[in-house]
Design a protein around this motif. Structure first.
Motif, PDB file in Angstrom:
ATOM      1  N   GLY A  27     131.604   1.176 -16.363  1.00 43.65           N
ATOM      2  CA  GLY A  27     131.520   2.624 -16.485  1.00 43.65           C
ATOM      3  C   GLY A  27     131.176   3.086 -17.887  1.00 43.65           C
ATOM      4  O   GLY A  27     130.365   3.998 -18.068  1.00 43.65           O
ATOM      5  N   ILE A  28     131.746   2.436 -18.891  1.00 40.71           N
ATOM      6  CA  ILE A  28     131.540   2.880 -20.276  1.00 40.71           C
ATOM      7  C   ILE A  28     130.120   2.589 -20.738  1.00 40.71           C
ATOM      8  O   ILE A  28     129.518   3.390 -21.463  1.00 40.71           O
ATOM      9  CB  ILE A  28     132.587   2.232 -21.198  1.00 40.71           C
ATOM     10  N   PHE A  29     129.552   1.448 -20.342  1.00 41.38           N
ATOM     11  CA  PHE A  29     128.171   1.165 -20.711  1.00 41.38           C
ATOM     12  C   PHE A  29     127.233   2.246 -20.158  1.00 41.38           C
ATOM     13  O   PHE A  29     126.338   2.722 -20.862  1.00 41.38           O
ATOM     14  CB  PHE A  29     127.752  -0.217 -20.185  1.00 41.38           C
ATOM     15  N   ALA A  30     127.428   2.613 -18.890  1.00 38.72           N
ATOM     16  CA  ALA A  30     126.596   3.657 -18.301  1.00 38.72           C
ATOM     17  C   ALA A  30     126.872   5.012 -18.954  1.00 38.72           C
ATOM     18  O   ALA A  30     125.957   5.831 -19.115  1.00 38.72           O
ATOM     19  CB  ALA A  30     126.852   3.733 -16.799  1.00 38.72           C
ATOM     20  N   TRP A  31     128.128   5.248 -19.342  1.00 39.06           N
ATOM     21  CA  TRP A  31     128.472   6.512 -19.982  1.00 39.06           C
ATOM     22  C   TRP A  31     127.831   6.631 -21.363  1.00 39.06           C
ATOM     23  O   TRP A  31     127.401   7.724 -21.761  1.00 39.06           O
ATOM     24  CB  TRP A  31     129.982   6.668 -20.101  1.00 39.06           C
ATOM     25  N   MET A  32     127.749   5.537 -22.111  1.00 36.50           N
ATOM     26  CA  MET A  32     127.136   5.591 -23.434  1.00 36.50           C
ATOM     27  C   MET A  32     125.675   6.003 -23.332  1.00 36.50           C
ATOM     28  O   MET A  32     125.161   6.726 -24.184  1.00 36.50           O
ATOM     29  CB  MET A  32     127.263   4.237 -24.123  1.00 36.50           C
ATOM     30  N   TRP A  33     124.990   5.533 -22.288  1.00 36.22           N
ATOM     31  CA  TRP A  33     123.612   5.985 -22.063  1.00 36.22           C
ATOM     32  C   TRP A  33     123.591   7.484 -21.808  1.00 36.22           C
ATOM     33  O   TRP A  33     122.780   8.219 -22.388  1.00 36.22           O
ATOM     34  CB  TRP A  33     123.022   5.213 -20.880  1.00 36.22           C
ATOM     35  N   THR A  34     124.510   7.971 -20.987  1.00 35.86           N
ATOM     36  CA  THR A  34     124.553   9.394 -20.650  1.00 35.86           C
ATOM     37  C   THR A  34     124.855  10.251 -21.859  1.00 35.86           C
ATOM     38  O   THR A  34     124.119  11.200 -22.178  1.00 35.86           O
ATOM     39  CB  THR A  34     125.617   9.641 -19.561  1.00 35.86           C
ATOM     40  N   SER A  35     125.946   9.959 -22.545  1.00 37.41           N
ATOM     41  CA  SER A  35     126.383  10.804 -23.662  1.00 37.41           C
ATOM     42  C   SER A  35     125.389  10.781 -24.814  1.00 37.41           C
ATOM     43  O   SER A  35     125.068  11.825 -25.402  1.00 37.41           O
ATOM     44  CB  SER A  35     127.770  10.374 -24.138  1.00 37.41           C
ATOM     45  N   SER A  36     124.875   9.591 -25.163  1.00 37.34           N
ATOM     46  CA  SER A  36     123.920   9.490 -26.267  1.00 37.34           C
ATOM     47  C   SER A  36     122.612  10.199 -25.927  1.00 37.34           C
ATOM     48  O   SER A  36     122.031  10.887 -26.774  1.00 37.34           O
ATOM     49  CB  SER A  36     123.646   8.021 -26.601  1.00 37.34           C
TER      50      SER A  36
END
Length: 275
Positions: free
Chosen positions: A78-87
């Motif tokens: 989840g966090i790897f995909a979230w870093m793409w989203t937030s960045s």
């Protein structure tokens, strides 16, 4: 939109050059370089694993089900995909204001600038996939996960997420030129979205909670909910979104993309005048 997409495709080399330049500039003064795109999500995963996997392991395990025995993998996915989203959202918001000289001098579709930020952050996400796969292999060897057909969730999750982020990037980048409050507002929204999306907790926790029914419906209208369910479903087939949630996610992402593209084209003259 068809002609705009065709023009964008004809300038795909310009998009590639912009992405490579952004990545080079971002890491040129860094000793660790691209490893920072791995260190940050891994560090966040370690912190949340300590809080929810160690300190509150009893409460967390009660709702995780199949993922309870491999919670670190659930988190990192989840966090790897979230870093793409937030960045992508953070950088795409000021994609036009931060590159005004290039935008007014280069003869390319202006959409390449916000889309380039989304593409660049995807490159960082892709760089972390080998780490994610390595962790998954360890858990698979120990029988904690049993991936199979659910691995096909990865390309579906990436495709839908790319469509959603592209639409949001076009929308936010154009409006931020005309109203600079958009950039400040997005900092708050991104923080809220992190906890309002099943990234570090399963969706079942929300569905089984005592929240009012209408609030649960509103919660699942967020396309990111279905997208992160797809990401988690790569290793945990039970997390695959049901037909209603999947349809909501896909249709919502396409609507956001259409709205973002339309808004960008309508606001482009005013944006260029402001720049």
């Amino acid at each position: 939109m068809t002609s705009g997409v065709a023009a964008l495709w004809s300038h795909r080399n310009s998009l590639r050059i912009l992405v490579r330049r952004d990545l080079a500039v971002k890491y040129q003064q860094s000793v660790l370089g691209y490893f920072w795109s791995l260190i940050e999500p891994l560090g966040m995963g370690a912190i949340y694993w300590f809080v929810f996997g160690v300190l509150y392991s009893r409460d967390t395990g009660r709702h995780l089900g199949e993922a309870a025995g491999s919670y670190p993998l659930f988190l990192i996915t989840g966090i790897f995909a979230w870093m793409w989203t937030s960045s992508a959202l953070s950088e795409a918001t000021n994609a036009l204001t931060g590159q005004s000289r290039l935008i007014t001098t280069m003869n390319v579709p202006r959409q390449v600038f916000p889309i380039g930020r989304v593409t660049g952050r995807f490159a960082e996400y892709a760089a972390g996939l080998p780490i994610l796969i390595a962790i998954a292999v360890i858990y698979a060897v120990h029988g904690r996960i049993h991936p199979g057909w659910s691995l096909l969730s990865l390309p579906l999750a990436v495709a839908v997420q790319a469509v959603l982020l592209t639409g949001l990037a076009l929308l936010l980048s154009a409006w931020n030129v005309l109203m600079r409050d958009v950039e400040r507002l997005m900092r708050l929204i991104i923080r809220v979205l992190f906890y309002a999306t099943p990234i570090i907790y399963p969706l079942s926790l929300v569905r089984e909670s005592g929240l009012p029914g209408w609030l649960k419906v509103v919660y699942e209208l967020n396309p990111l909910v279905g997208i992160f369910q797809l990401h988690h479903a790569i290793w945990y087939p039970d997390e695959f979104p049901d037909a209603r949630l999947l349809a909501t996610t896909v249709v919502g992402s396409l609507l956001v993309f259409a709205a973002g593209w339309w808004s960008f084209r309508r606001l482009e003259p005013a944006v260029l005048k402001e720049l």
